[in-house]
Design a protein around this motif. Structure first.
Motif, PDB file in Angstrom:
ATOM      1  N   VAL A  68       2.738 -36.098  16.113  1.00 34.92           N
ATOM      2  CA  VAL A  68       2.951 -37.514  16.371  1.00 34.92           C
ATOM      3  C   VAL A  68       1.857 -38.313  15.665  1.00 34.92           C
ATOM      4  CG1 VAL A  68       3.431 -39.248  18.131  1.00 34.92           C
ATOM      5  CG2 VAL A  68       3.753 -36.827  18.661  1.00 34.92           C
ATOM      6  N   GLY A  69       2.245 -39.375  14.966  1.00 36.27           N
ATOM      7  CA  GLY A  69       1.238 -40.182  14.283  1.00 36.27           C
ATOM      8  C   GLY A  69       1.854 -41.348  13.533  1.00 36.27           C
ATOM      9  N   GLU A  96       9.309 -39.703  25.074  1.00 36.73           N
ATOM     10  CA  GLU A  96       9.065 -40.986  25.735  1.00 36.73           C
ATOM     11  C   GLU A  96       7.779 -40.949  26.551  1.00 36.73           C
ATOM     12  OE1 GLU A  96      10.596 -43.664  25.193  1.00 36.73           O
ATOM     13  OE2 GLU A  96      12.441 -42.992  24.217  1.00 36.73           O
ATOM     14  N   ASP A  97       7.453 -39.799  27.090  1.00 33.48           N
ATOM     15  CA  ASP A  97       6.236 -39.636  27.876  1.00 33.48           C
ATOM     16  C   ASP A  97       4.994 -39.698  26.987  1.00 33.48           C
ATOM     17  OD1 ASP A  97       4.734 -39.138  30.202  1.00 33.48           O
ATOM     18  OD2 ASP A  97       4.733 -36.982  29.828  1.00 33.48           O
ATOM     19  N   VAL A  98       5.082 -39.129  25.796  1.00 33.32           N
ATOM     20  CA  VAL A  98       3.933 -39.015  24.881  1.00 33.32           C
ATOM     21  C   VAL A  98       3.663 -40.311  24.121  1.00 33.32           C
ATOM     22  CG1 VAL A  98       3.220 -37.903  22.715  1.00 33.32           C
ATOM     23  CG2 VAL A  98       4.105 -36.522  24.603  1.00 33.32           C
ATOM     24  N   LYS A  99       4.704 -40.978  23.716  1.00 34.33           N
ATOM     25  CA  LYS A  99       4.610 -42.103  22.782  1.00 34.33           C
ATOM     26  C   LYS A  99       3.558 -43.161  23.133  1.00 34.33           C
ATOM     27  CE  LYS A  99       7.811 -45.073  20.211  1.00 34.33           C
ATOM     28  NZ  LYS A  99       9.180 -45.637  20.188  1.00 34.33           N
ATOM     29  N   PRO A 100       3.444 -43.613  24.388  1.00 39.50           N
ATOM     30  CA  PRO A 100       2.472 -44.668  24.701  1.00 39.50           C
ATOM     31  C   PRO A 100       1.012 -44.247  24.565  1.00 39.50           C
ATOM     32  CG  PRO A 100       4.137 -44.456  26.432  1.00 39.50           C
ATOM     33  CD  PRO A 100       4.257 -43.262  25.564  1.00 39.50           C
ATOM     34  N   SER A 134       5.652 -41.939  14.607  1.00 43.04           N
ATOM     35  CA  SER A 134       6.707 -41.060  14.091  1.00 43.04           C
ATOM     36  C   SER A 134       6.500 -39.639  14.613  1.00 43.04           C
ATOM     37  CB  SER A 134       6.683 -41.045  12.557  1.00 43.04           C
ATOM     38  OG  SER A 134       6.982 -42.312  12.032  1.00 43.04           O
ATOM     39  N   PHE A 135       7.618 -38.940  14.811  1.00 45.25           N
ATOM     40  CA  PHE A 135       7.596 -37.566  15.313  1.00 45.25           C
ATOM     41  C   PHE A 135       8.182 -36.637  14.253  1.00 45.25           C
ATOM     42  CE2 PHE A 135       7.223 -40.111  19.007  1.00 45.25           C
ATOM     43  CZ  PHE A 135       6.750 -39.339  20.063  1.00 45.25           C
ATOM     44  N   THR A 136       7.480 -35.545  13.950  1.00 43.07           N
ATOM     45  CA  THR A 136       8.023 -34.512  13.067  1.00 43.07           C
ATOM     46  C   THR A 136       7.838 -33.154  13.751  1.00 43.07           C
ATOM     47  OG1 THR A 136       5.909 -34.292  11.878  1.00 43.07           O
ATOM     48  CG2 THR A 136       7.548 -35.796  10.949  1.00 43.07           C
ATOM     49  N   ASN A 175      -1.415 -39.605   9.299  1.00 42.51           N
ATOM     50  CA  ASN A 175      -1.284 -38.838  10.538  1.00 42.51           C
ATOM     51  C   ASN A 175      -2.579 -38.132  10.942  1.00 42.51           C
ATOM     52  OD1 ASN A 175       1.702 -39.129   9.841  1.00 42.51           O
ATOM     53  ND2 ASN A 175       1.823 -37.989  11.758  1.00 42.51           N
ATOM     54  N   SER A 176      -3.586 -38.174  10.095  1.00 35.83           N
ATOM     55  CA  SER A 176      -4.854 -37.511  10.422  1.00 35.83           C
ATOM     56  C   SER A 176      -5.365 -37.967  11.780  1.00 35.83           C
ATOM     57  CB  SER A 176      -5.908 -37.819   9.359  1.00 35.83           C
ATOM     58  OG  SER A 176      -5.623 -37.169   8.150  1.00 35.83           O
ATOM     59  N   GLY A 177      -5.730 -37.004  12.613  1.00 34.71           N
ATOM     60  CA  GLY A 177      -6.221 -37.326  13.943  1.00 34.71           C
ATOM     61  C   GLY A 177      -5.136 -37.405  14.993  1.00 34.71           C
ATOM     62  N   GLY A 178      -3.884 -37.350  14.563  1.00 32.45           N
ATOM     63  CA  GLY A 178      -2.774 -37.419  15.507  1.00 32.45           C
ATOM     64  C   GLY A 178      -2.590 -36.103  16.249  1.00 32.45           C
ATOM     65  N   PRO A 179      -1.993 -36.149  17.452  1.00 34.14           N
ATOM     66  CA  PRO A 179      -1.834 -34.934  18.250  1.00 34.14           C
ATOM     67  C   PRO A 179      -0.722 -34.028  17.734  1.00 34.14           C
ATOM     68  CG  PRO A 179      -0.760 -36.772  19.348  1.00 34.14           C
ATOM     69  CD  PRO A 179      -1.452 -37.341  18.134  1.00 34.14           C
ATOM     70  N   VAL A 180      -0.937 -32.727  17.901  1.00 29.43           N
ATOM     71  CA  VAL A 180       0.087 -31.714  17.658  1.00 29.43           C
ATOM     72  C   VAL A 180       0.430 -31.113  19.017  1.00 29.43           C
ATOM     73  CG1 VAL A 180       0.693 -29.602  16.438  1.00 29.43           C
ATOM     74  CG2 VAL A 180      -0.835 -31.270  15.361  1.00 29.43           C
ATOM     75  N   LEU A 181       1.705 -31.170  19.387  1.00 27.69           N
ATOM     76  CA  LEU A 181       2.130 -30.847  20.741  1.00 27.69           C
ATOM     77  C   LEU A 181       2.919 -29.549  20.822  1.00 27.69           C
ATOM     78  CD1 LEU A 181       3.622 -34.384  21.531  1.00 27.69           C
ATOM     79  CD2 LEU A 181       1.271 -33.643  21.938  1.00 27.69           C
ATOM     80  N   ASN A 182       2.792 -28.871  21.965  1.00 29.87           N
ATOM     81  CA  ASN A 182       3.701 -27.769  22.250  1.00 29.87           C
ATOM     82  C   ASN A 182       4.964 -28.320  22.903  1.00 29.87           C
ATOM     83  OD1 ASN A 182       3.036 -28.286  24.947  1.00 29.87           O
ATOM     84  ND2 ASN A 182       1.622 -26.561  25.102  1.00 29.87           N
TER      85      ASN A 182
END
Length: 358
Positions: A208-209, A58-62, A229-231, A258-265
């Protein structure tokens, strides 16, 4: 005399016991009902507590946006005196805010636009054919009045804003596939860059992307187009390209778009952005350290502002059941950044719970 009184007293005791066993005792029953029903009512009406993973999502999505490019042109034919308006979207990817003043990180190959005249050859030929002409016969006479790229960022709240390219590399294999773009916004919710040299093999990651499948299939609502979407997956390798650029291989499914979307820890920090791969299940990402290089060269600071702080506090208060305090935080977020895609939903939930007296 005494035995007679004792017998009468015994009779009264027996009668009293029988009455106690058969008649309901209202006060005790009422208290028991209230005690057992009250927590049940609260459990049914109050929202469920958010897990740590829920809070991160929820924190990341916006902060995650869709990046769209295309071409627009006007072509004049002196043979029939017509002006042909041409417009098309040539591609889209994902990106994320890295600074509250509207700065976004994405891929260079996402923001690159092809030659518009070449793109419109087929569309223009069809329009000319409908007017009884062929492109081959009249091409030399055509006048391209206007040709410009379409460069848009789609926010999660469905607002569309034009962007400008601040600093851009090149497609992987030709350079570092990172692009920093900017839209006209303030107080945007941002994502924090992690130190990619701290990433370890088999670390859990989340991508996320905006997968293009949602756009391609007519099954989904228009709102779904703006829902990230989150995977999830793991870090499977750390490698270097021929030019020495570090990349990280991940196992998370990453569909086209999804290109350019963030990859999160696991803390919701960015370790890199989706860049290339032979298929959806075999993906390499350019690291957060490489993104930082592009920010540094443009004198842009990766930071989180008041919107991030207040929204995060609001989520924690909401999850803990402190709905009045959470409502105040969400109201401030709404005031600071009206384009926030998620805060309205939490405002409504808090107001409903407070109205119901819970």
């Amino acid at each position: 005399m005494l035995p007679k009184i004792q017998n009468q007293f015994k009779s009264l005791v027996i009668i009293s016991a029988l009455l106690s066993a058969t008649l309901p005792i209202s006060p005790a029953k009422s208290q028991t009902t209230n005690i057992s029903q009250q927590p049940l009512e609260i459990n049914l009406n109050q929202p469920k507590k958010l897990s740590q993973a829920n809070l991160v999502a929820e924190d990341v999505k916006p902060s995650v946006v869709r990046v769209v490019v295309g071409c627009k042109a006007k072509v004049y034919s002196p043979i029939n005196g017509k002006i042909y308006d041409l417009e098309t979207i040539t591609g889209h990817g994902s990106g994320f805010f890295v600074n509250p003043n509207g700065y976004i990180a994405t891929n260079a190959h996402v923001t690159d636009t092809d030659d518009c005249q070449q793109i419109f050859q087929k569309d223009l030929a069809a329009k000319l054919e409908a007017d009884g002409q062929t492109l081959e016969n009249v091409e030399a006479e055509l006048k391209w009045i206007e040709t410009k790229p379409i460069q848009l960022v789609y926010l999660p709240n469905q607002e569309q804003l034009p962007f400008e390219i601040i600093n851009s590399g090149a497609v992987a294999g030709e350079g570092k596939d990172v692009s920093i773009i900017k839209v006209n916004l303030i107080n945007a919710p941002t994502l924090k860059l992690a130190e990619s040299n701290q990433v370890k093999l088999l670390d859990s990651v989340t991508v996320v992307g905006y997968p293009g499948l949602v756009e391609d299939l007519p099954l989904f609502s228009e709102k779904s187009f703006y829902e990230a979407s989150f995977t999830s997956g793991q870090v499977s390798a750390k490698k270097n390209l021929k030019d020495g650029t570090p990349v990280i291989q991940i196992t998370a499914p990453v569909p086209k778009g999804n290109s350019g979307g963030p990859v999160l820890n696991e803390q919701g920090e960015v370790i890199g952005l989706v860049t290339f791969g032979p298929d959806d299940n075999f993906t390499f990402i350019f690291t957060s350290d490489t993104i930082q290089e592009f920010l540094d060269s443009a004198n842009i600071t990766n930071k989180q502002g008041l919107v991030n702080q207040e929204y995060r506090k609001g989520l924690q208060l909401y999850s803990q059941g402190h709905y009045i305090q959470a409502l105040q935080k969400f109201q401030l977020v709404k005031q600071l950044f009206p384009q926030h895609s998620e805060v309205e939903n939490f405002l409504t939930k808090c107001q409903q719970v407070i109205t119901n007296g819970n």
